[in-house]
Design a protein around this motif. Structure first.
Motif, PDB file in Angstrom:
ATOM      1  N   GLU A 162      38.349  57.059  11.541  1.00 28.57           N
ATOM      2  CA  GLU A 162      37.817  57.507  12.832  1.00 28.57           C
ATOM      3  C   GLU A 162      37.401  56.338  13.711  1.00 28.57           C
ATOM      4  N   ALA A 163      36.804  55.313  13.112  1.00 32.19           N
ATOM      5  CA  ALA A 163      36.394  54.131  13.886  1.00 32.19           C
ATOM      6  C   ALA A 163      37.612  53.383  14.417  1.00 32.19           C
ATOM      7  N   ALA A 164      38.632  53.220  13.577  1.00 32.16           N
ATOM      8  CA  ALA A 164      39.836  52.496  14.002  1.00 32.16           C
ATOM      9  C   ALA A 164      40.555  53.228  15.130  1.00 32.16           C
ATOM     10  N   ALA A 165      40.519  54.546  15.087  1.00 30.82           N
ATOM     11  CA  ALA A 165      41.242  55.350  16.070  1.00 30.82           C
ATOM     12  C   ALA A 165      40.588  55.352  17.447  1.00 30.82           C
ATOM     13  N   LEU A 166      39.393  54.827  17.571  1.00 26.15           N
ATOM     14  CA  LEU A 166      38.742  54.781  18.886  1.00 26.15           C
ATOM     15  C   LEU A 166      39.583  54.024  19.908  1.00 26.15           C
ATOM     16  N   ALA A 167      40.387  53.076  19.431  1.00 27.87           N
ATOM     17  CA  ALA A 167      41.251  52.303  20.337  1.00 27.87           C
ATOM     18  C   ALA A 167      42.278  53.188  21.044  1.00 27.87           C
ATOM     19  N   LEU A 168      42.573  54.356  20.470  1.00 28.40           N
ATOM     20  CA  LEU A 168      43.554  55.272  21.067  1.00 28.40           C
ATOM     21  C   LEU A 168      43.001  56.058  22.255  1.00 28.40           C
ATOM     22  N   ALA A 169      41.697  56.183  22.348  1.00 31.42           N
ATOM     23  CA  ALA A 169      41.066  57.090  23.317  1.00 31.42           C
ATOM     24  C   ALA A 169      41.648  57.024  24.733  1.00 31.42           C
ATOM     25  N   PRO A 170      41.885  55.842  25.299  1.00 33.25           N
ATOM     26  CA  PRO A 170      42.402  55.808  26.672  1.00 33.25           C
ATOM     27  C   PRO A 170      43.821  56.365  26.817  1.00 33.25           C
ATOM     28  N   HIS A 171      44.501  56.561  25.699  1.00 34.50           N
ATOM     29  CA  HIS A 171      45.894  56.990  25.735  1.00 34.50           C
ATOM     30  C   HIS A 171      46.080  58.449  25.319  1.00 34.50           C
ATOM     31  N   LEU A 172      44.965  59.144  25.133  1.00 34.27           N
ATOM     32  CA  LEU A 172      45.040  60.523  24.666  1.00 34.27           C
ATOM     33  C   LEU A 172      44.740  61.514  25.781  1.00 34.27           C
ATOM     34  N   ASP A 173      45.324  62.682  25.638  1.00 28.25           N
ATOM     35  CA  ASP A 173      45.089  63.796  26.545  1.00 28.25           C
ATOM     36  C   ASP A 173      44.234  64.804  25.773  1.00 28.25           C
ATOM     37  N   GLY A 174      42.930  64.529  25.694  1.00 26.69           N
ATOM     38  CA  GLY A 174      42.024  65.386  24.934  1.00 26.69           C
ATOM     39  C   GLY A 174      41.569  64.701  23.656  1.00 26.69           C
ATOM     40  N   PRO A 175      40.759  65.402  22.865  1.00 22.78           N
ATOM     41  CA  PRO A 175      40.182  64.809  21.660  1.00 22.78           C
ATOM     42  C   PRO A 175      41.132  64.823  20.468  1.00 22.78           C
ATOM     43  N   ARG A 176      40.795  64.007  19.464  1.00 22.88           N
ATOM     44  CA  ARG A 176      41.458  64.054  18.158  1.00 22.88           C
ATOM     45  C   ARG A 176      40.770  65.150  17.347  1.00 22.88           C
ATOM     46  N   HIS A 177      41.532  65.849  16.550  1.00 22.06           N
ATOM     47  CA  HIS A 177      41.005  66.913  15.701  1.00 22.06           C
ATOM     48  C   HIS A 177      41.324  66.561  14.256  1.00 22.06           C
ATOM     49  N   THR A 178      40.299  66.512  13.404  1.00 18.12           N
ATOM     50  CA  THR A 178      40.495  66.180  11.998  1.00 18.12           C
ATOM     51  C   THR A 178      40.270  67.419  11.147  1.00 18.12           C
ATOM     52  N   GLU A 179      41.242  67.706  10.304  1.00 18.85           N
ATOM     53  CA  GLU A 179      41.147  68.812   9.353  1.00 18.85           C
ATOM     54  C   GLU A 179      41.222  68.220   7.953  1.00 18.85           C
ATOM     55  N   VAL A 180      40.367  68.704   7.060  1.00 16.47           N
ATOM     56  CA  VAL A 180      40.341  68.251   5.673  1.00 16.47           C
ATOM     57  C   VAL A 180      40.901  69.375   4.811  1.00 16.47           C
ATOM     58  N   PHE A 181      41.848  69.039   3.944  1.00 19.77           N
ATOM     59  CA  PHE A 181      42.430  70.004   3.024  1.00 19.77           C
ATOM     60  C   PHE A 181      42.284  69.496   1.589  1.00 19.77           C
ATOM     61  N   ILE A 182      42.106  70.432   0.675  1.00 21.99           N
ATOM     62  CA  ILE A 182      42.036  70.128  -0.748  1.00 21.99           C
ATOM     63  C   ILE A 182      43.025  71.029  -1.470  1.00 21.99           C
ATOM     64  N   PRO A 183      43.459  70.640  -2.679  1.00 19.89           N
ATOM     65  CA  PRO A 183      44.419  71.479  -3.405  1.00 19.89           C
ATOM     66  C   PRO A 183      43.829  72.841  -3.772  1.00 19.89           C
ATOM     67  N   VAL A 184      44.695  73.810  -3.847  1.00 17.15           N
ATOM     68  CA  VAL A 184      44.306  75.142  -4.306  1.00 17.15           C
ATOM     69  C   VAL A 184      44.194  75.105  -5.817  1.00 17.15           C
ATOM     70  N   GLU A 185      43.051  75.570  -6.330  1.00 14.81           N
ATOM     71  CA  GLU A 185      42.863  75.646  -7.781  1.00 14.81           C
ATOM     72  C   GLU A 185      43.657  76.846  -8.296  1.00 14.81           C
ATOM     73  N   ARG A 186      44.472  76.596  -9.294  1.00 14.29           N
ATOM     74  CA  ARG A 186      45.283  77.685  -9.860  1.00 14.29           C
ATOM     75  C   ARG A 186      44.826  77.984 -11.266  1.00 14.29           C
ATOM     76  N   ALA A 187      44.859  79.241 -11.593  1.00 10.69           N
ATOM     77  CA  ALA A 187      44.426  79.680 -12.938  1.00 10.69           C
ATOM     78  C   ALA A 187      45.449  79.320 -13.984  1.00 10.69           C
TER      79      ALA A 187
END
Length: 100
Positions: free
Chosen positions: A75-100
């Motif tokens: 997130e800190a490194a990506a701040l350099a992109l801000a002037p080149h973006l049309d809107g905010p960055r969206h971060t989604e976190v995913f984890i594996p599905v636990e299977r029986a």
């Protein structure tokens, strides 16, 4: 194992510089976090419209996933992109599905 999916829109005309910036900060992140995998994808372009890009971050098997420290660095490194973006960055976190 945590994986991050970060999506955002790049302003028309900023694609080349945005790509260079992402390449540079992903290279630096992979040096700092050697097990970190980083990819950059985009939706197929529509002429004259902002492109939607997605960064994907994962850690090699057995690495425990993307740590909170790595996520903060991303997130800190990506701040350099801000002037080149049309809107905010969206971060989604995913984890594996636990299977029986």
């Amino acid at each position: 194992m945590r994986e991050l999916f970060v999506y955002y829109r790049v302003r028309v005309g900023s694609e080349t510089i945005a790509s260079s910036l992402v390449d540079a900060f992903q290279t630096g992140l992979k040096q700092r976090f050697p097990k970190l995998g980083a990819r950059l994808l985009r939706r197929p372009p529509s002429l004259g419209e902002a492109q939607t890009w997605m960064e994907i971050y994962s850690v090699a098997s057995g690495g425990g996933g993307v740590s909170a420290e790595a996520q903060q660095a991303i997130e800190a490194a990506a701040l350099a992109l801000a002037p080149h973006l049309d809107g905010p960055r969206h971060t989604e976190v995913f984890i594996p599905v636990e299977r029986a």
